[in-house]
Design an enzyme around this catalytic site. Structure first.
Site, PDB file in Angstrom:
ATOM      1  CG  LEU A   1      18.464  -4.410   3.511  1.00 57.44           C
ATOM      2  CD1 LEU A   1      17.921  -3.086   3.402  1.00 57.44           C
ATOM      3  CD2 LEU A   1      18.459  -5.245   2.359  1.00 57.44           C
TER       4      LEU A   1
ATOM      5  CB  THR B   1      21.931   4.036   9.199  1.00 60.37           C
ATOM      6  OG1 THR B   1      20.979   3.807  10.408  1.00 60.37           O
ATOM      7  CG2 THR B   1      21.922   5.275   8.973  1.00 60.37           C
TER       8      THR B   1
ATOM      9  CG  HIS C   1       9.350   2.026  11.823  1.00 54.31           C
ATOM     10  ND1 HIS C   1       9.695   0.655  11.817  1.00 54.31           N
ATOM     11  CD2 HIS C   1       9.081   2.378  13.337  1.00 54.31           C
ATOM     12  CE1 HIS C   1       9.461   0.099  13.160  1.00 54.31           C
ATOM     13  NE2 HIS C   1       9.074   1.182  13.850  1.00 54.31           N
TER      14      HIS C   1
ATOM     15  CD  GLN D   1      -2.010  11.004   8.975  1.00 49.85           C
ATOM     16  OE1 GLN D   1      -1.507  11.968   8.501  1.00 49.85           O
ATOM     17  NE2 GLN D   1      -3.448  11.247   8.882  1.00 49.85           N
ATOM     18  CD  GLU D   2       2.795   3.241   7.835  1.00 50.72           C
ATOM     19  OE1 GLU D   2       3.199   2.623   6.608  1.00 50.72           O
ATOM     20  OE2 GLU D   2       2.380   2.725   8.791  1.00 50.72           O
TER      21      GLU D   2
ATOM     22  NE  ARG E   1      16.093 -10.868   2.826  1.00 48.90           N
ATOM     23  CZ  ARG E   1      16.613 -11.916   3.175  1.00 48.90           C
ATOM     24  NH1 ARG E   1      15.968 -13.134   3.312  1.00 48.90           N
ATOM     25  NH2 ARG E   1      18.026 -12.182   3.102  1.00 48.90           N
TER      26      ARG E   1
ATOM     27  CB  SER F   1      -1.032   0.081   1.198  1.00 47.45           C
ATOM     28  OG  SER F   1      -0.193   0.251   2.491  1.00 47.45           O
ATOM     29  CG  ASN F   2       3.441   2.987   2.818  1.00 48.14           C
ATOM     30  OD1 ASN F   2       3.517   4.028   3.254  1.00 48.14           O
ATOM     31  ND2 ASN F   2       3.336   1.925   3.858  1.00 48.14           N
TER      32      ASN F   2
ATOM     33  CG  ASP G   1      12.990  -0.159  12.261  1.00 51.24           C
ATOM     34  OD1 ASP G   1      13.008  -0.052  11.138  1.00 51.24           O
ATOM     35  OD2 ASP G   1      12.601  -0.999  12.883  1.00 51.24           O
TER      36      ASP G   1
HETATM   37  C1  GRF Z   1       3.849  -0.469   6.726  1.00 51.60           C
HETATM   38  O1  GRF Z   1       2.943  -0.375   8.030  1.00 51.60           O
HETATM   39  C2  GRF Z   1       5.218   0.012   6.798  1.00 51.60           C
HETATM   40  O2  GRF Z   1       5.205   1.137   7.693  1.00 51.60           O
HETATM   41  C3  GRF Z   1       5.805  -1.290   7.459  1.00 51.60           C
HETATM   42  O3  GRF Z   1       5.418  -2.260   7.018  1.00 51.60           O
HETATM   43  C4  GRF Z   1       3.929  -2.137   6.357  1.00 51.60           C
HETATM   44  C5  GRF Z   1       3.898  -2.391   5.140  1.00 51.60           C
HETATM   45  O4  GRF Z   1       2.638  -2.337   4.787  1.00 51.60           O
HETATM   46  N1  GRF Z   1       7.627  -0.950   7.007  1.00 51.60           N
HETATM   47  P1  GRF Z   1       2.231  -2.029   2.886  1.00 51.60           P
HETATM   48  O5  GRF Z   1       3.082  -3.085   2.324  1.00 51.60           O
HETATM   49  O6  GRF Z   1       3.228  -0.647   2.451  1.00 51.60           O
HETATM   50  O7  GRF Z   1       0.932  -1.997   2.706  1.00 51.60           O
END
Ligand code: GRF
Length: 211
Positions: free
Chosen positions: A89, A137, A105, A169-170, A87, A12-13, A141
């Site tokens: 890294l 980095t 995050h 909000q993301e 993953r 979704s992001n 996180d």
């Molecule tokens: C999101 O909550 C993001 O912040 C985290 O993993 C989730 C991924 O969700 N790192 P999506 O795949 O972007 O829907």
């Protein structure tokens, strides 16, 4: 500017980035999981997809990361966007893309790094929760923070309800951060501090509870 998005799942992001009309050529979406739902979304939006199944590499993280870097460099990406890429890294990979790799995050870092952030926020009784875009980095996180959005934690919240409020909000702040990067308005200075041009620093600030 060319960018790649790395995913492992829902995407979704990734979709928020692809749909945000950013001044960015998203050259590819790369998933380490062949079944990631985000792959179909990316294809539907006309973006090239690459599957790099980490299971093929067994426990050899360096080999997987080398293959991943080869893909990223093949498309000539200036920016790497981690979007739910599950993953850890290697340091070598992270350093290769230092200053041009971002992550989203689902917590207000440095609070709640790692997994299950929403359940942990509820258990801790925090009143404000949120999300963070940061440079990547080697420590997971923990990179320099670019932008955060805060949401209230409500009386009757469940991890799922809180997650949905944060996720909205993301989807706002990740495209903002990528736009700033693409427009040259985001700087990670010699002193280790992140600076964003003042004109955009006021966007999207949310403080709760209000009043
Ligand atoms: C999101 O909550 C993001 O912040 C985290 O993993 C989730 C991924 O969700 N790192 P999506 O795949 O972007 O829907």
């Amino acid at each position: 500017m060319r960018a790649v998005i790395l995913i492992s799942g829902r995407g979704s992001n990734m979709e928020a980035l692809l749909r945000a009309n950013l001044p960015v050529d998203f050259a590819a979406v790369i998933s380490n999981r062949p079944q990631a739902a985000g792959l179909d979304i990316a294809r539907g939006l006309g973006v090239d997809t690459v599957v790099l199944d980490h299971r093929v590499y067994g426990a050899d993280r360096a080999a997987f990361d080398a293959a991943l870097a080869a893909e990223i460099d093949r498309v000539g990406a200036d920016l790497v966007c981690l979007a739910g890429f599950m993953r850890v890294l290697t340091d070598a990979f992270v350093m290769r893309y230092r200053g041009r790799m971002l992550n989203i995050h689902p917590a207000l870092l440095p609070a709640f790094p790692g997994l299950n952030t929403h359940a942990r926020a509820l258990a801790a009784g925090v009143k404000i929760h949120g999300c963070t875009v940061h440079f990547v980095t080697p420590e997971v996180d923990a990179g320099p923070i670019v932008v955060q959005a805060a949401v209230p934690v409500l009386e009757d919240d469940t991890p799922e309800r809180l997650a949905a409020r944060v996720l909205a909000q993301e989807h706002r702040i990740y495209p903002m951060a990528v736009r700033w990067f693409a427009e040259g308005r985001l700087h990670w200075g010699e002193d280790g501090r992140v600076r964003v041009d003042a004109a955009c620093a006021a966007e999207g600030v949310l403080i709760s509870p209000t009043g």
